[in-house]
Design an enzyme around this catalytic site. Structure first.
Site, PDB file in Angstrom:
ATOM      1  N   HIS A 101       0.857  -1.192   0.000  1.00  0.00           N
ATOM      2  CA  HIS A 101       0.000   0.000   0.000  1.00  0.00           C
ATOM      3  C   HIS A 101       0.884   1.229   0.000  1.00  0.00           C
ATOM      4  CE1 HIS A 101      -1.977  -3.216   2.279  1.00  0.00           C
ATOM      5  NE2 HIS A 101      -2.988  -2.919   1.501  1.00  0.00           N
ATOM      6  N   ALA A 111      -2.344  10.381  12.299  1.00  0.00           N
ATOM      7  CA  ALA A 111      -3.523  10.751  11.499  1.00  0.00           C
ATOM      8  C   ALA A 111      -4.820  10.579  12.292  1.00  0.00           C
ATOM      9  CB  ALA A 111      -3.563   9.911  10.230  1.00  0.00           C
TER      10      ALA A 111
END
Ligand code: ADP
Ligand code: MG
Length: 577
Positions: free
Chosen positions: A217, A557
């Site tokens: 990813h 995040a």
């Protein structure tokens, strides 16, 4: 880059529709993914695989006789939700139990784990084997933290073959675990990939350079070099993998290995063959016998240019299973013999969507309207910050935090509006919103936000009017649930570093008689400070963990989005009457 798409947010769904239309001889669509369309013996163990989309042929392309029984197919690069996994597993199970097997990513572990709990609670024997083949993602001392990449296929293949041969539940689980213990992979990348509709790549590798150890990813690699020759890459791959032979292998010389040279999406088969030429020579020189190698695209990463090598160290049992016939849309070997297309009514009926809402008091229904406003504000602040959240997550994670949160919160608003319009109370509105969030968002944060909303909903209920104390108690129980499920501790650089202090501050403020508005505002200001402070922490959980040092100086995040959300909610509470 991805050039052909319609509405980018519909890409995964439309991809699955087309995939099924093209492969009806193998698969049929169920909620959350696909299961075999062919008849499977009664009491055969169901091997259910899955993960995000964008990795074709993983995971739907590996469903068929001798391989997987079903695949949960999440959104692009996002784990499927527990509801999706549950639904696919329920449709695939034939009375012999379910093996859930998938690559080791935090979001997948959470979502598959919750599905396992639900299946077990319903009396379906269920076990999990996570694939951890990527040697670049953690040291040998933390082997259980490694990611799963192309080695997925080794584990799926032998588990599927064992199930097909009639092995019982414990046998299939044992074999899958043994295969994982004996599988090692190592990957490199030459360019990033661009998701449908995005205006820039999800991650970059500088022109002429090669990221060594990069994840599927775009999780950053462990180092970077100039692009080598094909032979030099083969030498790197083989040296890395012979540098870490699984403990179960007594002697390298004379061992038999299955080999996968995997293309990540935009490396040509011809290039792979040039690399494989040298790989085969080197393995032979090391005294290894290669058994039925695979060269091609088995686990991809959209159009990422990259490759990985996998060695699967066989013993007699594993070799027999590796060589056994299999027939799936993307992976075929030998002949599985005649198959019969299965009648859909033979699988367990899919649960119908639950449209009813429980009785609620008038006060609770009134509060439900405020809950809807709160969720709208939450979703609005995510919309405004979606790019920023993606950027922060991409520093050391996989860059999907913004889109995942956006999908989840939008689905939560829709579900909340629908429930409220049917007369649901505040508690039920939050429960439905939480389910929808977890179901649509996928990923780690999707599962955790689903839990938070459900925890608050449980606490508020549908009877009395929510008050400061019940809201604070709900947030506290949400924080507890996140820690129970995610196992992160304070300081691990996750949303817990904001959720815990926020919950504590809210409870303390309410306790001291401040009233919900003031207590929430104060706690939200503390959340903001706590989120900023995560910049100095090193991640110990989640996707960011393998690249700890890269994230220094950048906040987490999930911590950042949580702080934004608490501030947006403070604004709603202050303007409500
Ligand atoms: P994924 O990690 O599956 O890509 P997201 O990118 O949406 O999911 O969310 C990442 C965030 O999830 C991280 O920034 C962190 O705050 C949070 N997170 C990850 N793992 C955990 C955990 N075990 N416990 C609590 N929060 C976690
Ligand atoms: Mg992420």
């Amino acid at each position: 880059m991805t050039r052909l798409y319609n509405d980018p947010s519909a890409f995964a769904d439309e991809m699955i529709d087309g995939f099924v239309a093209a492969n009806r001889a193998y698969v049929r669509r169920v909620q959350g993914g696909v299961v075999r369309s062919t008849r499977t013996a009664e009491n055969q163990v169901a091997v259910v695989v899955g993960g995000g989309s964008g990795h074709y042929p993983a995971f739907g392309g590996l469903v068929g006789p001798g391989l997987a029984s079903g695949a949960a197919m999440g959104n692009l690069f996002a784990s499927p939700s527990s509801q999706q996994v549950y639904s696919v597993a329920s449709a695939a199970e034939r009375g012999g139990g379910v093996l859930l097997t998938y690559g080791n990513y935090a979001g997948d572990v959470l979502q598959f784990g919750q599905a396992q709990e639900r299946l077990s609670a319903e009396g379906v024997r269920t076990a999990t084997v996570v694939v951890t083949d990527d040697i670049s993602s953690a040291g040998i001392d933390e082997i259980e933290k490694r990611r799963g990449i192309a080695g997925d296929l080794c584990v799926f293949k032998v588990a599927g073959a064992a199930a097909e041969a009639g092995a019982d539940f414990d046998e299939v689980v044992r074999i899958a675990a043994k295969a994982n213990d004996r599988t090692r992979s190592f990957g490199v990348a030459f360019s990033g990939c661009r998701l449908p509709g995005a205006d820039h790549d999800l991650f970059d590798v500088p022109e002429g350079r090669m990221a060594v150890g990069m994840g599927i990813h775009g999780e950053p690699g462990i180092s970077e070099t100039d692009v080598p020759t094909a032979d030099e890459l083969a030498e790197l791959f083989v040296a890395k993998l012979l540098g870490e032979v699984p403990p179960a292998v007594d002697r390298v010389e004379g061992s038999r290995v299955a080999v996968i040279l995997n293309g990540l999406g935009s490396v040509k088969y011809e290039e792979l063959f040039v690399v494989y030429r040298r790989v085969a020579q080197l393995l032979e020189q090391a005294g290894l016998t290669v058994v039925e190698p695979e060269v091609g695209e088995l686990v991809t990463s959209f159009d990422m240019a990259g490759a990985s090598l996998t060695l699967f160290w066989l013993d007699d049992e594993l070799e027999r299973l590796w060589a056994a016939p299999a027939d799936s849309p993307a992976y075929r070997k030998g002949s599985v013999g005649a198959v019969e297309v299965m009648d859909e009514s033979e699988s367990r009926a899919e649960a119908a969507a639950d449209e009813t809402v429980p009785e609620a008091s008038e006060q609770s229904r009134a509060a439900a309207a405020l809950v809807v406003d709160v969720l709208r504000a939450l979703s609005g602040t995510i919309d405004e910050n979606v790019e920023e959240l993606g950027r922060i997550d991409a520093v050391a994670g996989d860059g999907d935090h913004g889109i995942g949160m956006q999908r989840g919160s939008a689905a939560a608003v829709d579900a909340a509006v629908a429930a409220a319009s049917r007369g649901a109370g505040a508690g039920t509105v939050l429960l439905k919103a939480g389910d929808a969030w977890a179901d649509r968002a996928g990923g780690t944060s999707g599962a955790l936000w689903g839990l938070i909303l459900r925890s608050v909903g449980d606490e508020l209920g549908d009877d009395s009017a929510p008050d400061a104390a019940s809201v604070a108690a709900g947030v506290t129980s949400g924080a507890r649930a996140v820690v129970d499920v995610g196992k992160a501790e304070l300081g691990d650089k996750t949303m817990v570093d904001v959720l815990q202090p926020f919950a504590d501050a809210l409870a303390a403020g309410v306790q001291s008689g401040k009233g919900l508005r003031a207590a929430w505002r104060d706690a939200a200001e503390q959340a903001k400070v706590a989120a900023a402070a995560t910049a100095d922490l090193l991640p110990k959980r989640g996707r960011a963990r393998p690249h700890a040092e890269k994230s220094l100086g950048t906040p987490d995040a999930g911590a950042h989005s949580l702080a934004l959300i608490t501030l947006a909610i403070a604004g709603v509470l202050e303007t409500s009457n």
